[in-house]
Design a protein around this motif. Sequence first.
Motif, short mmCIF file in Angstrom:
data_model
loop_
_atom_site.label_atom_id
_atom_site.label_comp_id
_atom_site.label_asym_id
_atom_site.label_seq_id
_atom_site.Cartn_x
_atom_site.Cartn_y
_atom_site.Cartn_z
N GLU A 471 -9.45 -5.39 -14.36
CA GLU A 471 -10.02 -4.16 -14.91
C GLU A 471 -9.07 -2.98 -14.74
N ASN A 472 -8.29 -2.96 -13.68
CA ASN A 472 -7.49 -1.79 -13.34
C ASN A 472 -6.04 -1.89 -13.81
N ASN A 473 -5.64 -3.03 -14.49
CA ASN A 473 -4.26 -3.12 -15.01
C ASN A 473 -3.99 -2.01 -16.01
N SER A 474 -4.94 -1.85 -16.96
CA SER A 474 -4.75 -0.83 -17.99
C SER A 474 -4.77 0.57 -17.39
N LYS A 475 -5.62 0.78 -16.41
CA LYS A 475 -5.69 2.11 -15.78
C LYS A 475 -4.38 2.42 -15.06
N THR A 481 2.39 5.90 -17.02
CA THR A 481 3.02 6.40 -18.26
C THR A 481 2.50 7.76 -18.68
N SER A 482 1.49 8.31 -18.00
CA SER A 482 0.89 9.57 -18.43
C SER A 482 1.68 10.74 -17.89
N THR A 483 1.91 11.72 -18.78
CA THR A 483 2.59 12.96 -18.38
C THR A 483 1.75 14.17 -18.72
N ASP A 484 0.95 14.09 -19.80
CA ASP A 484 0.10 15.20 -20.24
C ASP A 484 -1.32 14.94 -19.78
N PRO A 498 -13.13 15.39 -14.92
CA PRO A 498 -13.03 16.83 -15.16
C PRO A 498 -11.61 17.29 -15.41
N GLY A 499 -10.63 16.72 -14.72
CA GLY A 499 -9.25 17.13 -14.90
C GLY A 499 -8.33 16.10 -14.27
N HIS A 500 -7.18 15.85 -14.91
CA HIS A 500 -6.28 14.82 -14.40
C HIS A 500 -5.52 15.34 -13.18
N LYS A 501 -5.52 14.52 -12.13
CA LYS A 501 -4.76 14.83 -10.93
C LYS A 501 -4.11 13.53 -10.47
N ASP A 502 -2.79 13.51 -10.44
CA ASP A 502 -2.08 12.26 -10.12
C ASP A 502 -2.40 11.82 -8.71
N LYS A 527 6.48 4.34 -8.89
CA LYS A 527 5.99 4.29 -10.26
C LYS A 527 7.01 3.61 -11.18
N LYS A 528 8.31 3.87 -10.91
CA LYS A 528 9.36 3.28 -11.73
C LYS A 528 9.36 1.75 -11.61
N HIS A 529 9.29 1.24 -10.36
CA HIS A 529 9.34 -0.20 -10.15
C HIS A 529 8.05 -0.87 -10.64
N LEU A 530 6.92 -0.19 -10.49
CA LEU A 530 5.67 -0.74 -11.01
C LEU A 530 5.73 -0.86 -12.53
N LEU A 531 6.29 0.19 -13.22
CA LEU A 531 6.39 0.16 -14.67
C LEU A 531 7.34 -0.93 -15.15
N SER A 532 8.43 -1.13 -14.41
CA SER A 532 9.39 -2.16 -14.81
C SER A 532 8.81 -3.56 -14.65
N ALA A 533 7.83 -3.72 -13.73
CA ALA A 533 7.22 -5.03 -13.52
C ALA A 533 6.19 -5.36 -14.59
#
Length: 845
Positions: A471-475, A481-484, A498-502, A527-533
């Motif tokens: 369930e949480n892979n997509s999250k 990948t979220s910046t905005d 209510p508002g995005h907070k990393d 975050k970089k190594h997680l994204l590359s995996a």
Amino acid sequence: MSFYPDTRLYAPPVTRDGFSYYGNELNFEVDRHRHPRCGSSSLYSLLTYKEPSGPLLTKAGTVAKRQPTPHKDNPAHFYEAQCVHYGLKPYKTKAVAKKHLLAAFNTTTETLDVPPHIVALEHELKKEYVIANEAGKKKAQEEKANQEKQRQILQEQRRIEREMERARKMEEANAMVKEFAAAGIVIAKGTVSDAKGRAMANKPVSDAQLRKDLDALPAAQLRKVMEKLVFGQGTSSFKKAIVKEMAVLKEEQAAKALEAASKPKGRGKATEAKLLEDTLDDLGEYVIVAPYLRDNWSTTVQTSLKMSASPGQSHLWACFDFGIVSGIMRSYHAPPKKVGDTAEFHWKGGEQETSETYYGDENVASITFLGDGRIRGRMFYQSAGTFEFIGKKVPKQNVVWSRYVDSWKRQYREINSRSYEAANRARWGGWHDPGSDGDLTSNSDTSPEDRDLDGSEDDEEEDEELDYYAENNSKLYELITSTDPGSLLPTAGKKKPPGHKDNPLHFYEAQCLHYGLKRYKTRPAAKKHLLSAFNIGTKTLEVPSRILALEQALKEEYRAINAAAAKRAEEECARNTKQRQGQEVQRRLEYEKDRARKVREAKTMVKEFAAAGIVIATGKVPDVKGRPSAYKISDAQLRNDLTALPAAQLRALVEKLVFDKRSPTVKKKAVKEMAVMKKDQARKALAASDPKGKGKGNKVRLYNTLDDMGKYIVMAPYLRENWHDGTEEMSLKMSASPNRSHFWDWFNFGIVSGIMRSYSVPPTYVGDTVDLHWKGREGTGETSFGDDNVSSITFLGDGRIRGRIFIDFAGTCEFVGKRVPRENIIWSRSVKSWKGHYRDINCRS
């Protein structure tokens, strides 16, 4: 069918680029604050508002009493949202935002147009929201239809179960009727003669019925009845006494017929009636069958009745449910003692369908104990008349029935004229005080904390944990990948945060370990190594097999530890239960020992008084109602007193009665003379035991002996033998008022307690008798304050008293008392509180 359109919303807001559409309006969110678009005219008024130069004045030029409400400007995030709504840049400062908004207005028309791309965006979001809302509405309607279908299926199943249960109870009821009929006990299936009032056996009987009953009696029984009526001087009416004896004989014949039917045929000696304390037929639950009710009301196929004596053995209580009517029964007298005895009841209750309550004096019932766990009774119910019923005991073990008496008492007392009026107003829509009915208890056995014993809910939680990664892979991919903040759109059916907070560093550090990567100390690196995996095509990240194996091993280990802990807790609970039961048995043994000790002390006191020539009646004496008379006495007591007189005194008394021609009746004169002789004997006995006054024959003042103030231990044999609880330690405290206008007593006789007040001034000498009126409460909590509540106390000297008291349900009984030596107590100080209690007990209270 509803006449109003369905305006409910079934879908969450639809969002895009910071805008959200929900219901009928478009909003823009700024720092968790959502603002709709403000109309151009209203916005222009806000932007051009100027504070007034001074207060509002009247036409006369004075300051008006009512000033307009002070203007309160909107916050900065409101104007920032309006800038975005009208196509401007979002300005964070209020003054700058208001300046650019005012500059964008058309100075001629004072209007501000919405940009076309904002209008187009609003139309698109509205269209998406309408489609989502229709889909949600359709889904909600389908769920509602499914729930209604399930409800109808469940309702039909319950109806079938009720029909099967009713058929089973009908068979059991018929079998019980046949069983009683085979034993020679046939009860009426229709109404019998109505029995209203306190005692059914004392109701008038027609001359024809009485003559028929007498003709049907055998010669031996008729002779016994006549002998008892001839020599029983206590009866006031010959006809009433015959009716009473006939009712007793009928019940004895029914008990003997049942006993003969249950015994094997053959010769044997007659046995005495069994005691109910041995058979335990006077407490427990009974299955009841009332043929007349069963044939006329379908809800009364098989009913129930539970009964138990109160802990003080003052009354027999029963909780009954006869289908059409249910309630509480309370006996008029003490519980019966032998098999074959009949208990008379007054009941209060209500109908099941209409909820109408009944509490009048005509609500009477009677129950006869036939032995072998069977009863027979009759009851008057306004809607059905007087009907008969039979009952068979349901064997139940380890049930302390006396614990239910407190709740039965409370229900019995709550049914009265006030509750009747409150329920009547409630039935017709009026307000009433619901009281504490239906209060829920804490620590319910159906609480969610206790439903997890079989692990069923744990299994559901474990299944949810297995789906955690999928369930949480997509999250996780969206978080990396979220910046905005506005790009994080909620999934269907879920609300947007209510508002995005990393997330913090330790979150991504833990995710690296969860997915088999190294631990990185900085958030960008993690975050970089997680994204590359991640698999870029499927946007998924697989969990390594060793992590899954470790999770499964830890899960099995936790289950084993949890099962062992549950077993230990169960064993500990069993040990605590066993220990508690042992403590209860020990307390019961201690109570029995203490009670036996108190009984021995009471018997010793009776013997001590008897050795001093003071013998009191061990049974019931004739009732004395109204203000007491010193010369009112029964024939039997007068005969006993004459028999105990020495020959010389008896001769002198007879001579005085014979030659006194002024006395209207010999009996009254004899009673008066006997009362005077008793007082003289008490004074002479006291003078003989006092060395200082020996031979003088002077009267001893209570002022010198102090017997008219202090605490006394009281003994009443009749109360002790018929009411056990609370009558082992009876006490009485007394003192004269400070101005000696009245004599006051505080008493506690177990089944009744209260305050006594003398009719006249306090007594003066040893041997004097003081007559008193008392007010108090019975063991059931009911107050008693009528003119029938009378008592008397005679001071015998040497710290001893003798008296008698009339109690409504016990009659007139005698008691003796012995003073408890106490020093440094001023008893007259208690008189003020005794007066207050005495005055508080009246018809208003």
